[in-house]
Scaffold this motif. Structure first.
Motif, mmCIF file in Angstrom:
data_model
loop_
_atom_site.group_PDB
_atom_site.id
_atom_site.type_symbol
_atom_site.label_atom_id
_atom_site.label_comp_id
_atom_site.label_asym_id
_atom_site.label_seq_id
_atom_site.Cartn_x
_atom_site.Cartn_y
_atom_site.Cartn_z
ATOM 1 N N LEU A 261 0.892 -1.382 -0.043
ATOM 2 C CA LEU A 261 0.009 -0.131 0.047
ATOM 3 C C LEU A 261 0.893 1.380 0.175
ATOM 4 O O LEU A 261 0.443 2.198 -0.754
ATOM 5 C CB LEU A 261 -0.944 0.145 1.069
ATOM 6 C CG LEU A 261 -1.807 -1.097 1.160
ATOM 7 C CD1 LEU A 261 -2.800 -0.974 2.450
ATOM 8 C CD2 LEU A 261 -2.874 -0.528 -0.211
ATOM 9 N N ARG A 262 2.095 1.203 0.904
ATOM 10 C CA ARG A 262 2.920 2.442 0.776
ATOM 11 C C ARG A 262 3.380 2.689 -0.758
ATOM 12 O O ARG A 262 3.759 3.663 -0.995
ATOM 13 C CB ARG A 262 4.052 1.906 1.777
ATOM 14 C CG ARG A 262 4.667 3.399 2.548
ATOM 15 C CD ARG A 262 5.187 3.281 3.853
ATOM 16 N NE ARG A 262 6.215 2.128 4.029
ATOM 17 C CZ ARG A 262 6.393 1.119 4.861
ATOM 18 N NH1 ARG A 262 5.327 1.156 5.889
ATOM 19 N NH2 ARG A 262 7.319 0.351 4.730
ATOM 20 N N MET A 263 3.722 1.574 -1.365
ATOM 21 C CA MET A 263 4.163 1.596 -2.877
ATOM 22 C C MET A 263 3.242 2.558 -3.532
ATOM 23 O O MET A 263 3.482 3.216 -4.414
ATOM 24 C CB MET A 263 4.484 0.370 -3.348
ATOM 25 C CG MET A 263 5.593 -0.602 -2.683
ATOM 26 S SD MET A 263 7.301 0.288 -2.957
ATOM 27 C CE MET A 263 8.116 -0.972 -1.855
ATOM 28 N N ASP A 264 1.997 1.963 -3.275
ATOM 29 C CA ASP A 264 0.719 2.772 -4.242
ATOM 30 C C ASP A 264 0.819 4.041 -3.933
ATOM 31 O O ASP A 264 0.345 4.993 -4.636
ATOM 32 C CB ASP A 264 -0.497 1.978 -3.714
ATOM 33 C CG ASP A 264 -0.837 0.701 -4.320
ATOM 34 O OD1 ASP A 264 -0.046 0.066 -4.820
ATOM 35 O OD2 ASP A 264 -1.898 0.208 -4.183
ATOM 36 N N ASP A 265 0.911 4.585 -2.410
ATOM 37 C CA ASP A 265 0.866 5.861 -1.947
ATOM 38 C C ASP A 265 2.144 6.630 -3.050
ATOM 39 O O ASP A 265 1.956 7.762 -3.436
ATOM 40 C CB ASP A 265 0.996 5.767 -0.628
ATOM 41 C CG ASP A 265 0.699 7.147 -0.006
ATOM 42 O OD1 ASP A 265 0.113 8.018 -0.619
ATOM 43 O OD2 ASP A 265 1.167 7.471 1.240
ATOM 44 N N TRP A 266 3.352 6.034 -2.741
ATOM 45 C CA TRP A 266 4.354 6.595 -3.626
ATOM 46 C C TRP A 266 3.834 7.036 -5.126
ATOM 47 O O TRP A 266 4.176 8.223 -5.547
ATOM 48 C CB TRP A 266 5.540 5.637 -3.650
ATOM 49 C CG TRP A 266 6.601 6.413 -3.975
ATOM 50 C CD1 TRP A 266 7.734 6.892 -3.420
ATOM 51 C CD2 TRP A 266 7.313 6.327 -5.601
ATOM 52 N NE1 TRP A 266 8.808 7.592 -4.279
ATOM 53 C CE2 TRP A 266 8.571 6.886 -5.504
ATOM 54 C CE3 TRP A 266 6.889 5.751 -6.664
ATOM 55 C CZ2 TRP A 266 9.401 7.130 -6.693
ATOM 56 C CZ3 TRP A 266 7.369 6.044 -7.677
ATOM 57 C CH2 TRP A 266 8.660 6.445 -7.925
ATOM 58 N N ILE A 267 3.405 5.986 -5.643
ATOM 59 C CA ILE A 267 2.965 5.980 -7.039
ATOM 60 C C ILE A 267 2.090 7.139 -7.196
ATOM 61 O O ILE A 267 2.162 8.185 -8.090
ATOM 62 C CB ILE A 267 2.297 4.768 -7.756
ATOM 63 C CG1 ILE A 267 3.495 3.630 -7.806
ATOM 64 C CG2 ILE A 267 1.781 4.909 -8.864
ATOM 65 C CD1 ILE A 267 2.915 2.240 -8.085
ATOM 66 N N GLN A 268 1.000 7.127 -6.140
ATOM 67 C CA GLN A 268 -0.088 8.317 -6.490
ATOM 68 C C GLN A 268 0.546 9.606 -6.386
ATOM 69 O O GLN A 268 -0.011 10.545 -7.096
ATOM 70 C CB GLN A 268 -1.421 7.851 -5.751
ATOM 71 C CG GLN A 268 -2.069 6.666 -6.237
ATOM 72 C CD GLN A 268 -2.619 5.926 -5.072
ATOM 73 O OE1 GLN A 268 -2.585 6.510 -3.706
ATOM 74 N NE2 GLN A 268 -3.325 4.655 -5.433
ATOM 75 N N THR A 269 1.512 9.708 -5.401
ATOM 76 C CA THR A 269 2.261 11.080 -5.142
ATOM 77 C C THR A 269 2.992 11.513 -6.208
ATOM 78 O O THR A 269 2.741 12.589 -6.665
ATOM 79 C CB THR A 269 2.977 11.012 -3.998
ATOM 80 O OG1 THR A 269 2.274 10.363 -2.760
ATOM 81 C CG2 THR A 269 3.604 12.112 -3.458
ATOM 82 N N MET A 270 3.446 10.596 -6.957
ATOM 83 C CA MET A 270 4.220 11.131 -8.111
ATOM 84 C C MET A 270 3.190 11.655 -9.199
ATOM 85 O O MET A 270 3.523 12.413 -9.984
ATOM 86 C CB MET A 270 5.203 9.928 -8.761
ATOM 87 C CG MET A 270 6.103 9.605 -7.590
ATOM 88 S SD MET A 270 7.446 11.079 -7.518
ATOM 89 C CE MET A 270 7.738 10.768 -5.663
#
Ligand SMILES: NC(=O)c1ccc[n+]([C@@H]2O[C@H](COP(=O)([O-])OP(=O)(O)OC[C@H]3O[C@@H](n4cnc5c(N)ncnc54)[C@H](O)[C@@H]3O)[C@@H](O)[C@H]2O)c1
Length: 365
Positions: free
Chosen positions: A303-312
């Motif tokens: 989920l943290r990886m998803d958050d990283w992607i969405q932030t970029m």
């Protein structure tokens, strides 16, 4: 097969996979490895990386015919530590040796939390990202890299001392598509320079140097004693950092495990002359896997990886761009396009495959 333009033809993935598998089999490669090798090559075309797909099938075949690659290779573990292994590739097909080492690294990483497999005495392994992606379903971050025959000048140097030494990493995600970083460490690929020469166009600035080490935009200069520049170009455009990345790959894949390195990496062309000095054993690779469950619940990390992607992705776009992409997006889009319309092959590659099918008596298309 259906033709969408004069230049590009489209094929069902299965047709290309069957054909490539049969070419490897007829070259003497055992069934499992032949299928594996075909999968790596066809994946490159599906991802839109045409320079490393079936365009290379003829070169692999020629390498077998000229006994430069051992079709009956049996890679084996020659050093075994709890989370580090050394594999001798037996001068086998890099596409199969790489897959063998990847499987070993994944199995050990599932037990140990991490595992790294160094490979010596191998050959050209194609797209690095293919191997890095293999651990995603097992909650593993994957890393893959290889050294390659010299084409790149070190910063400030004249002539070729390093390969385009690609480096890949893949990260598991929850709902977002996986992240895939898969890149050569040179400013430009050899294929792009060949295309520019054929089409009579100039290269981007700071992508090659001529035989005197001067930056050039004329593609001919590369073939008249020139070299590619490392990622970033020259010293004051950050080229030294590309040189450092290429060095990292070469030191980890070559000098560390005892494979050839720098200008001594064997060529991937039957008529190329080997370097006078023989250093190390064949091409070297490194595969590493790290469990995302090593410190906490893997679902939380995903989920943290998803958050990283969405932030970029949420970045405001700059003038001239309509979106911010994530590493791996271009390959994802190309795969979707290949699945919908068929896998694209250039007409010249198609003609080369036809010639190979006639030579070997294999049905194609
Ligand atoms: N085995 C060999 O000898 C060898 C040598 C060199 C390269 N290769 C392979 O060739 C392939 C192509 O390498 P390359 O350096 O030309 O790749 P590239 O320049 O096409 O892409 C590099 C990376 O950038 C990402 N990317 C592209 N555009 C982006 C954007 N706008 N935003 C965010 N990310 C973006 C891609 O997803 C990829 O991860 C790779 O698969 C590499 O492993 C193999």
């Amino acid at each position: 097969m259906n033709s969408r333009s004069d230049e590009i033809l489209r094929f069902p993935s299965l047709t290309l996979r069957r054909f490539a598998t049969e070419v490897f089999r007829r070259s003497g490669v055992e069934d499992y490895d032949a299928e594996q090798a075909a999968d790596v090559l066809c994946t490159a075309d599906e991802w839109g990386i045409r320079s490393h797909g079936l365009a290379r099938l003829r070169s692999y075949h020629d390498m077998f015919v000229n006994n430069r690659i051992n079709a009956k290779a049996h890679p084996r573990i020659i050093k075994d530590r709890p989370s580090l292994m050394l594999v001798d590739g037996d001068n086998g097909l890099g596409l199969a040796v790489g897959a063998f080492a990847t499987r070993l690294a994944i199995e050990r990483a599932k037990l140990m939390g991490t595992a790294w497999v160094s490979v010596v005495n191998s050959n050209h392994f194609g797209i690095a990202g293919y191997y890095a992606m293999q651990g995603l379903a097992d909650d593993l971050i994957g890393v893959a890299m290889t050294n390659t025959p010299a084409l790149v000048a070190p910063t400030g140097g004249v002539g070729r001392r390093l390969g385009t030494n690609p480096l890949a990493a893949a990260f598991p995600t929850a709902y977002e598509p996986r992240i895939l970083i898969d890149m050569a460490t040179s400013a430009i690929s050899l294929g792009s320079v060949e295309n520019a020469r054929r089409e009579g166009t100039q290269l981007p600035t700071l992508s090659i140097v001529n035989s005197k080490g001067e930056p050039s935009t004329d593609p001919k200069d590369l073939f008249e004693g020139g070299a590619l520049l490392p990622l970033g170009g020259v010293r004051n455009s950050g080229g030294h950092k590309g040189y450092c990345l290429a060095a990292l790959v070469d030191l980890l894949c070559g000098a560390f495990p005892g494979a050839a390195w720098g200008p001594f990496v064997p060529p991937f062309l039957v008529d190329a002359v080997d370097s006078e000095r023989v250093v190390g054993q064949g091409v070297g690779h490194l595969f590493g896997f790290i469990s995302i469950g090593a410190f906490e619940d893997p679902a939380v990390v995903r989920l943290r990886m998803d958050d990283w992607i969405q932030t970029m992705r949420a970045s405001q776009t700059a003038e001239g761009y309509d979106q911010v992409m994530i590493p791996g997006d271009p390959e994802l889009h190309a795969s979707a396009d290949s699945a919908e319309h068929g896998v694209p092959l250039e007409l010249s590659v198609h003609n080369e495959l036809l010639a190979l099918s006639e030579k070997l008596g294999i049905v194609y298309g």
